[in-house]
Design an enzyme around this catalytic site. Sequence first.
Site, PDB file in Angstrom:
ATOM      1  N   GLY A 157      25.112  12.730  14.887  1.00  0.00           N
ATOM      2  CA  GLY A 157      24.814  13.822  14.226  1.00  0.00           C
ATOM      3  C   GLY A 157      22.932  13.291  14.713  1.00  0.00           C
ATOM      4  CG  ASP A 163      30.555   9.210   1.805  1.00  0.00           C
ATOM      5  OD1 ASP A 163      30.410   8.168   1.540  1.00  0.00           O
ATOM      6  OD2 ASP A 163      29.380   9.315   3.494  1.00  0.00           O
TER       7      ASP A 163
END
Length: 348
Positions: free
Chosen positions: A94, A199
């Site tokens: 994105g 993450d």
Amino acid sequence: MRPGASNTAPGSFRPGQPTTPRRARRRPDLTLPLPERDLTSIAVPLPLPPPPSTAPSTTTTTNNNSTPSSAGPTATPPISDLERVRRIGSGTGGTVWMVQQRSTRRIYALKVIYGNHEDTIRRQIAREIEILRTSDNPFVVQCHGMYVQGGEIQILLEYMDGGSLEGTRINNEAFLSDVARQVLEGLAYLHRRRIVHRDIKPSNLLINSERKVKIADFGVGRILAQTMDPCNSSVGTIAYMSPERINTDLNQGRYDGYAGDIWSFGLSILEFYLGRFPFGDNLGKQGDWASLMCAICYSDPPEAPSNASREFRDFISVCLQRDPGRRQTAVQLLRHPFIMQHIGAPLS
């Protein structure tokens, strides 16, 4: 095809045989059923915190040009009131835009996720957005809401004018201690709410012009990683995974997401100090990912260099323990001498 059946369809040409007219199918409407997708496989693997009891859960998802709900911690501005100023980041999944609300002139970051996502995925993300919107911590990037236009997901976030810390070298231990403290404050908050980031890495740690550091890209990324990239094989993500997460044979097959976050955090802090990926340039993001995973799982954990302070060397050591049970928690690390001795020290 049935076992033992011929590989040649009826009526097709075979060498050495005369051709024959193709016979019509007796049941032209016969079709094989398509396998159903297991929608439960996209569920978040770790428990989410319960919804707030003070207000009913609401959804900020919009369809096409409708206005998002204003219920919840803060009112989400309608997407028609947002003007894109410039692109501030992009990747395979994105693009992130700096946007300005026309009516208030307030600046936000708008993350546009590529692809037309299924209703199930959108509902999962909308649920996560509602949880993230209730997050109220100065060390976690604020999520303001979500929009859906033509199946495309757009997430409205707090804008951090300094961008990410990826590629940043911080060899001043006082400043690095302050960065570490702020990230640990954010992790401790998330872990108290039973939210595991999964993450943590330099590109997901953002800073602003006031040197405030905040954790970004948690929650929604877990779902998108499982649906957009089933193998989850991005080397940039694997590089910061703990050994037991990569190799499930380690630690008797048990994975503690909180301890996994601490490994990723420690590796990121050491990278800031070194100015390079701790496992070596040849095994970094552009290197051989198979060798990288072997190094993470089987080599000795990276250490701070000998010219670093004793406190910093010990701090990195208790983060990068191969046994996840020996890694300190975020709360414990906030009391470590490397953090405590630099509180209030000049950062220049």
